[in-house]
Design a protein around this motif. Structure first.
Motif, PDB file in Angstrom:
ATOM      1  N   SER A 161       0.818  -1.222   0.000  1.00 49.16           N
ATOM      2  CA  SER A 161       0.000   0.000   0.000  1.00 49.16           C
ATOM      3  C   SER A 161       0.848   1.267   0.000  1.00 49.16           C
ATOM      4  CB  SER A 161      -0.936   0.013   1.212  1.00 49.16           C
ATOM      5  OG  SER A 161      -1.858  -1.037   1.151  1.00 49.16           O
ATOM      6  N   ALA A 162       1.896   1.294   0.806  1.00 53.65           N
ATOM      7  CA  ALA A 162       2.730   2.495   0.879  1.00 53.65           C
ATOM      8  C   ALA A 162       3.382   2.793  -0.465  1.00 53.65           C
ATOM      9  CB  ALA A 162       3.793   2.331   1.963  1.00 53.65           C
ATOM     10  N   ALA A 163       3.838   1.755  -1.147  1.00 55.16           N
ATOM     11  CA  ALA A 163       4.456   1.955  -2.459  1.00 55.16           C
ATOM     12  C   ALA A 163       3.429   2.422  -3.484  1.00 55.16           C
ATOM     13  CB  ALA A 163       5.113   0.663  -2.926  1.00 55.16           C
ATOM     14  N   THR A 164       2.218   1.858  -3.414  1.00 50.03           N
ATOM     15  CA  THR A 164       1.165   2.303  -4.330  1.00 50.03           C
ATOM     16  C   THR A 164       0.860   3.775  -4.100  1.00 50.03           C
ATOM     17  OG1 THR A 164       0.197   0.088  -4.335  1.00 50.03           O
ATOM     18  CG2 THR A 164      -1.176   1.886  -5.135  1.00 50.03           C
ATOM     19  N   ALA A 165       0.736   4.170  -2.839  1.00 48.86           N
ATOM     20  CA  ALA A 165       0.458   5.572  -2.520  1.00 48.86           C
ATOM     21  C   ALA A 165       1.588   6.481  -2.987  1.00 48.86           C
ATOM     22  CB  ALA A 165       0.241   5.723  -1.014  1.00 48.86           C
ATOM     23  N   ARG A 166       2.829   6.015  -2.815  1.00 52.59           N
ATOM     24  CA  ARG A 166       3.978   6.807  -3.250  1.00 52.59           C
ATOM     25  C   ARG A 166       3.934   7.018  -4.767  1.00 52.59           C
ATOM     26  NH1 ARG A 166       7.516   3.543  -1.514  1.00 52.59           N
ATOM     27  NH2 ARG A 166       7.448   4.333   0.608  1.00 52.59           N
ATOM     28  N   GLY A 167       3.554   5.999  -5.492  1.00 56.75           N
ATOM     29  CA  GLY A 167       3.442   6.125  -6.937  1.00 56.75           C
ATOM     30  C   GLY A 167       2.331   7.060  -7.348  1.00 56.75           C
ATOM     31  N   VAL A 168       1.215   7.021  -6.619  1.00 52.15           N
ATOM     32  CA  VAL A 168       0.094   7.919  -6.915  1.00 52.15           C
ATOM     33  C   VAL A 168       0.509   9.372  -6.744  1.00 52.15           C
ATOM     34  CG1 VAL A 168      -2.181   8.689  -6.110  1.00 52.15           C
ATOM     35  CG2 VAL A 168      -1.709   6.251  -6.374  1.00 52.15           C
TER      36      VAL A 168
END
Length: 348
Positions: free
Chosen positions: A148-155
């Motif tokens: 989740s943290a990586a997905t949010a960082r990409g967003v």
């Protein structure tokens, strides 16, 4: 029942779990780039047929996500349809085991990951039962953990790049951003955007999240964010949020978020384009999680290098939007052309 999309897929298996009777669909769209990867979605649907349709849509999008992210994988998806009254918590182990059996049957041509309704712990069980074909196990078990943290960082990287393209400035400080959906990714992205100096307004069907959101410097929406005047709209809930109706009244200049299949159908992309609303395709904006998993588990990159690769999503968004602008096509058309060109180079 055969969906028209099914004929475009390499393989689709629809089975009833031997333990739970739940309808489980694994759709493999393409393995041309490598084994198909895609999340395992566990949720209720109006019917099992709707679950199948979702698996078909999501697996195709996953193939584009892998190609746009430059990963040596194809696209697939698992959808397990919960019964109308939900599944007794004591039967969860049975359901994950049923899913693992289907995944194992693909003999490595499909690798599962977490999605709505599934967790890294579920992936650990699938990994054990399906010959290692699951991403994002807990780090203690040798996996890359929660993505989740990586997905949010990409967003956030995608949003800043989209903001620069749309408004000509790189800083989002002082901008008005609406976030719909405060799940694992939505709340992390919202808090990160607030730290960047944006005014972040949020909403979720679970109103109990309001107090925590406000404690973290976010505003709770009192209006319909799909119609509110925003600089950026961030769809972070389930798919299909952008219909022709909502797209025709949307007042945001830029739309970018992690929700999969944001467009109810392809015509919405054209409508947003006609209205000069910049939409960043979700298959690129939400690619941070799978980039994180592949980088850590398959490429052996450390956390710092992995974060740098996730951050490159911003560069890819800038390139995609420039490509669309130069060729006078929509962002979705650009994403398809770029991913198809990437696939052709792989197969050359």
């Amino acid at each position: 029942m055969r969906d028209a999309r099914q004929s475009e897929h390499e393989e689709v298996r629809i089975v009833r779990g031997t333990r739970t009777g739940a309808t489980i669909t694994v759709a493999v769209y393409s393995t041309e780039r490598g084994p198909a990867i895609g999340g395992c979605r566990i949720m209720s649907y109006p019917s099992w047929r709707e679950g199948v349709r979702d698996a078909l849509r999501l697996s195709e999008a996953m193939a584009m996500k892998s190609a746009l992210a430059g990963l040596p994988y194809g696209g697939g998806k698992t959808v397990a349809v919960l019964p109308g009254g939900g599944l007794d918590t004591t039967r969860r182990l049975d359901l994950i085991t049923d899913i693992a059996e289907v995944v194992a049957g693909f003999e490595g041509r499909y690798i599962a990951g977490p999605d709505i309704g599934s967790t890294p712990d579920d992936m650990a069980l699938i990994h054990r039962l399906a010959q290692g074909n699951a991403f994002c196990r807990p780090e203690a078990e040798g996996g890359s953990g929660n993505s989740s943290a990586a997905t949010a960082r990409g967003v956030v990287a995608a949003l800043i790049a989209g903001f620069h393209h749309r408004y000509g400035v790189s800083s989002i400080a002082g901008s008005k951003i609406g976030v719909i959906g405060l799940g694992h990714v939505g709340h992390l992205a919202a808090e990160s955007l607030a730290r960047e100096g944006a005014r972040v307004i949020v909403t979720d069907i679970d109103s109990s999240l309001r107090a925590d959101a406000e404690r973290n410097g976010l505003e709770w929406a009192t209006t319909d964010l799909l119609r509110d005047e925003l600089d950026v709209l961030v769809p972070a809930a389930t798919g299909g949020m952008l219909t022709r109706e909502t797209a025709s009244t949307c007042r945001a200049g830029l739309i970018v978020g992690p929700a999969n299949n944001q467009l109810a159908d392809d015509s919405v992309d054209a409508l947003l384009h006609q209205r000069s609303v910049t939409w960043v395709p979700d298959m690129l904006a939400g690619a941070g999680g799978i980039i994180h998993a592949v980088s850590r588990e398959k490429l052996g990159l450390d956390a710092e290098r992995t974060n740098a690769v996730v951050g490159q999503i911003g560069d890819k968004v800038g390139q995609l939007l420039a490509y669309a602008q130069e060729r006078h096509v929509t962002p979705l058309q650009a994403a398809r052309e770029i991913s198809s060109d990437t696939d052709s180079k792989v197969n050359a």
